[in-house]
Enzyme design. Structure first.
Site, short mmCIF file in Angstrom:
data_model
loop_
_atom_site.label_atom_id
_atom_site.label_comp_id
_atom_site.label_asym_id
_atom_site.label_seq_id
_atom_site.Cartn_x
_atom_site.Cartn_y
_atom_site.Cartn_z
N GLY A 100 46.14 47.07 37.30
CA GLY A 100 46.69 46.48 38.53
C GLY A 100 46.94 47.44 39.67
O GLY A 100 46.03 47.82 40.40
N GLU B 264 51.81 34.52 29.11
CA GLU B 264 51.29 33.19 29.42
C GLU B 264 51.74 32.19 28.35
O GLU B 264 52.11 32.59 27.24
CB GLU B 264 49.75 33.21 29.39
N GLU C 76 39.19 48.11 42.00
CA GLU C 76 40.36 48.91 41.62
C GLU C 76 41.39 48.09 40.85
O GLU C 76 42.03 48.56 39.91
CB GLU C 76 41.01 49.49 42.89
N LYS D 142 39.42 45.71 29.55
CA LYS D 142 39.75 46.88 30.37
C LYS D 142 39.20 48.16 29.74
O LYS D 142 38.75 49.07 30.45
CB LYS D 142 41.26 46.98 30.54
N ILE E 201 47.89 50.56 39.71
CA ILE E 201 47.71 52.01 39.51
C ILE E 201 46.33 52.43 39.97
O ILE E 201 45.34 51.91 39.49
CB ILE E 201 47.87 52.39 38.01
N VAL F 73 41.61 47.01 36.48
CA VAL F 73 42.23 47.73 35.36
C VAL F 73 43.54 48.33 35.84
O VAL F 73 43.56 49.04 36.85
CB VAL F 73 41.32 48.85 34.81
N1 LIG Z 1 48.17 38.35 38.18
C1 LIG Z 1 48.08 39.67 37.99
O1 LIG Z 1 49.10 40.35 37.84
C2 LIG Z 1 46.73 40.33 37.96
C3 LIG Z 1 46.66 41.73 37.81
C4 LIG Z 1 45.41 42.36 37.82
C5 LIG Z 1 44.27 41.58 37.95
N2 LIG Z 1 44.38 40.22 38.06
C6 LIG Z 1 43.15 39.44 38.19
O2 LIG Z 1 43.15 38.82 39.47
C7 LIG Z 1 42.46 37.58 39.39
C8 LIG Z 1 43.36 36.48 39.93
O3 LIG Z 1 44.54 36.41 39.15
P1 LIG Z 1 45.78 35.48 39.57
O4 LIG Z 1 46.88 35.87 38.67
O5 LIG Z 1 45.99 35.54 41.03
O6 LIG Z 1 45.19 34.04 39.14
P2 LIG Z 1 45.82 32.60 39.49
O7 LIG Z 1 47.21 32.72 39.93
O8 LIG Z 1 45.47 31.74 38.34
O9 LIG Z 1 44.93 32.11 40.74
C9 LIG Z 1 43.62 31.69 40.63
C10 LIG Z 1 43.17 31.09 41.96
O10 LIG Z 1 41.78 30.75 41.85
C11 LIG Z 1 41.59 29.44 42.37
N3 LIG Z 1 40.43 28.84 41.71
C12 LIG Z 1 40.28 28.53 40.41
N4 LIG Z 1 39.05 28.01 40.19
C13 LIG Z 1 38.44 27.99 41.39
C14 LIG Z 1 37.16 27.54 41.84
N5 LIG Z 1 36.28 27.05 40.98
N6 LIG Z 1 36.86 27.68 43.16
C15 LIG Z 1 37.76 28.16 44.03
N7 LIG Z 1 38.98 28.61 43.67
C16 LIG Z 1 39.31 28.50 42.37
C17 LIG Z 1 42.88 28.68 42.12
O11 LIG Z 1 42.94 27.61 43.02
P3 LIG Z 1 44.21 26.59 43.05
O12 LIG Z 1 45.35 27.44 43.54
O13 LIG Z 1 43.83 25.52 44.03
O14 LIG Z 1 44.39 26.12 41.65
C18 LIG Z 1 43.90 29.80 42.36
O15 LIG Z 1 44.22 29.86 43.73
C19 LIG Z 1 42.04 37.43 37.93
O16 LIG Z 1 40.74 37.91 37.75
C20 LIG Z 1 43.02 38.31 37.20
O17 LIG Z 1 42.52 38.79 35.96
C21 LIG Z 1 45.58 39.58 38.08
#
Ligand SMILES: NC(=O)c1ccc[n+]([C@@H]2O[C@H](COP(=O)([O-])OP(=O)(O)OC[C@H]3O[C@@H](n4cnc5c(N)ncnc54)[C@H](OP(=O)(O)O)[C@@H]3O)[C@@H](O)[C@H]2O)c1
Length: 420
Positions: A127, A183, A122, A198, A129, A125
């Site tokens: 977030g 970013e 869910e 998406k 919603i 795409v």
């Molecule tokens: N952020 C949003 O608003 C949002 C919205 C919708 C979907 N998403 C999706 O949700 C996912 C996570 O996003 P996020 O924003 O939470 O990312 P993030 O803040 O960059 O967090 C990534 C996490 O993954 C860990 N990690 C990276 N490589 C790893 C590995 N090889 N083994 C184990 N852990 C590893 C990192 O560890 P460390 O902390 O130790 O570096 C970190 O805790 C992504 O697929 C993103 O597209 C995000």
């Protein structure tokens, strides 16, 4: 859990806060057994003992005591390998990973089927919603034929700033970075890659077709200018980066590009980092989904919803609805799609120029809905909005117009969406 960043932290906090309520309502108690991260020693400021954090993601996926794997790392590898392994060891999976699903969705859905386990996504795409569940479950009684959406909050924020302050895309991106909406490297958002991923997922789920990110025609927002906003505003349009998925004559058309949409269209008023998606079909007409498309907390609600439903299914020994993306519907080439276009030319100001230009449109079968002219000393500006025309025919017209001596410059080209 795999990953504990923005979304992971919010998920852990939410599970802690709602543990009793979830148990009451869903008859299942969720426990975060282990969390794999890169740096297991770092304090995450979440209500979970530090010894639950490990740096061995394989160990988490292989652990027979774990029932559901929640992937919140992002990117294609290692998540792809980890999730295939999770299914192979009989676990169900929740992920928010749009990039992975847009590239390897087919492989993962097949692995979920082979393991007879759920794959829920869910959060991938828009977030917070709820959109995947409505498309996968509530709308099985409709043949959805069009999905039109603002699915990238960063670019919508940038375009909103451009529209409201008259800024260039560069200025607005810098402001978005300063405020944490973009970013440090904004390429994935600005160039439309994120929206294209998406779009591929939306098309796959809405039409039950196999669509990958590479199938999606993509243009980002870097070419949109302050002048475009001025022109659009004067004509009664907003400019948005749209993800468009259409099913027509058993062909799928998928594209992401900036477009003018009429100010009275529901998507025109979506400001800032919000997302909105319009889902259309012959029986439902137009359904609108609107809200927070990203951010830790909103996204975590979608992840927790999936976790609860996967866990409940496991407890009951059943499986949730499959995502059927087995159909190989042909992808319509971009040149064969149909659209309206706004075109603005700087031309020599002499008699006969308009006729010469109109002739190029006519010869390529592109008919004109509106034409208007603004003049200056020896250069005039000619603007056009076409009727719906084939992309290939419009591009051929544009190519021929660029070759004309009377045409000094193509000042702007934008597609027009959302008109009846
Ligand atoms: N952020 C949003 O608003 C949002 C919205 C919708 C979907 N998403 C999706 O949700 C996912 C996570 O996003 P996020 O924003 O939470 O990312 P993030 O803040 O960059 O967090 C990534 C996490 O993954 C860990 N990690 C990276 N490589 C790893 C590995 N090889 N083994 C184990 N852990 C590893 C990192 O560890 P460390 O902390 O130790 O570096 C970190 O805790 C992504 O697929 C993103 O597209 C995000």
């Amino acid at each position: 859990m795999l990953g504990c960043g923005n979304v992971g932290r919010a998920v852990i906090r939410l599970l802690d806060e709602l543990a009793d309520e979830i148990e009451r309502r869903a008859e299942v108690r969720l426990e975060v057994a282990r969390v794999a991260v890169r740096d297991a020693d770092r304090d995450r400021d979440v209500p979970l003992p530090q010894d639950r954090f490990v740096d061995d993601a394989d160990g988490v996926v292989d652990d027979p005591a774990i029932d559901v794997v929640c992937e919140l790392i992002g990117g294609v590898e290692p998540p792809r390998t980890l999730l295939l392994r999770a299914f192979a060891t009989g676990k169900s999976v929740v992920t928010a990973n749009k990039e992975l699903l847009a590239r390897h969705g087919g492989e993962l859905f097949a692995a979920a089927d082979a393991a007879d386990r759920d794959l829920a996504f869910e959060a991938a795409v828009a977030g917070g919603i709820p959109l995947m569940r409505p498309l996968r479950e509530s709308l099985v009684g409709e043949r959805v034929d069009r999905v039109l959406g603002i699915v990238n909050g960063t670019t919508n924020f940038v375009l909103t700033q451009m529209s409201e302050h008259g800024w260039t895309a560069e200025e607005a991106v810098a402001e978005a970075q300063r405020l944490g909406f973009a970013e440090a490297d904004p390429t994935a958002d600005v160039e439309g890659f994120d929206a294209a991923a998406k779009c591929a997922i939306l098309a796959s789920v809405a039409f039950g077709a196999r669509v990958t990110a590479d199938d999606v025609y993509r243009e980002g927002i870097a070419g949109v200018t302050p002048q475009d906003f001025e022109d659009a505003g004067r004509l009664g349009y907003a400019i948005k980066l749209l993800a468009i998925a259409e099913l027509e004559d058993d062909e799928v058309a998928v594209r992401v590009h900036p477009a003018m949409i009429p100010l009275d269209h529901p998507l025109a008023s979506v400001r800032g980092a919000s997302n909105a998606v319009s889902v259309e079909g012959p029986r439902i007409g137009q359904l609108m989904f609107y809200g927070a498309g990203a951010g830790g907390d909103p996204t975590a609600t979608a992840v927790v919803g999936d976790l609860v439903s996967n866990a409940r299914n496991l407890v009951r020994g059943v499986r949730g609805p499959r995502t059927v993306v087995g159909t190989d519907l042909p992808i319509r080439p971009m040149d064969d799609t149909r659209d309206q276009y706004f075109l603005k030319l700087r031309v020599e100001d002499r008699p006969g120029v308009l006729a010469e230009i109109a002739d190029r449109f006519a010869r390529n079968g592109v008919s004109l809905e509106r034409v208007w002219q603004e003049g200056s000393a020896d250069e005039a500006t000619l603007s056009f909005i076409t009727h719906r025309a084939q992309e290939g025919s419009f591009q051929k017209t544009l190519h021929e117009l660029r070759e004309l001596d009377a045409v000094h410059a193509v000042a702007s080209v934008l597609r027009v969406e959302g008109e009846e």
